[in-house]
Design a protein around this motif. Structure first.
Motif: not given
Length: 157
Positions: A141-146
């Motif tokens: 989820r963090h990487l998707d947001a980035e």
């Protein structure tokens, strides 16, 4: 090296070992097919109404790259395109019988690799699995947001 670095390096190392260990058998059993082609075949078999956009999003490739791959797969007789009667604009893909053979070989190889590694996974508790899955979901989820924050569109050229 701190624990965060150890985890990231550990993931990379595990992934690279799996790829290296599986590579020779995959290449031998699926001669003449590139990994990206096999992954397209796999996605098409497991997802109804697969199209260029869905393939690009799933495989983190551009639509241009997927278009080239699907053209090659059609030419090789592994997939065919179709349209729905109510939507003549959108083009979808499905496997041919020959494509299903390639998918079956790929699936059997994965089962063989899973069997090889079974002893390790049998020792993992439900709590450990839950913890690992939770971490991977949070990190994903963090990487998707980035990706979104940087304005990177995985499906555009």
């Amino acid at each position: 090296m701190n624990k965060k670095e150890q985890v990231i390096m550990g993931f990379r190392d595990l992934f690279n070992k799996m790829v290296w260990l599986n590579k020779f058998k995959m290449e031998d059993s699926l001669k003449g097919y590139k990994p990206s082609e096999v992954h397209c075949i796999e996605y098409i078999e497991r997802n109804v109404d697969s199209n260029v956009t869905k393939l690009a999003e799933s495989l983190y490739m551009t639509t241009g790259a997927i278009s080239k791959i699907t053209k090659k797969l059609i030419k090789k007789g592994l997939i065919e395109s179709y349209q729905k009667p109510d939507n003549k604009k959108e083009i979808y893909f499905r496997l041919t019988e020959q494509g299903k053979v390639i998918d079956k070989i790929h699936e059997e190889l994965h089962k063989e690799f899973e069997e090889r590694d079974k002893a390790v996974f049998e020792q993992v508790t439900e709590e450990q699995f839950d913890s690992m899955l939770s971490f991977m979901e949070k990190y994903s989820r963090h990487l998707d947001a980035e990706i979104k924050k940087q304005g990177i569109d995985v499906i555009s050229e």
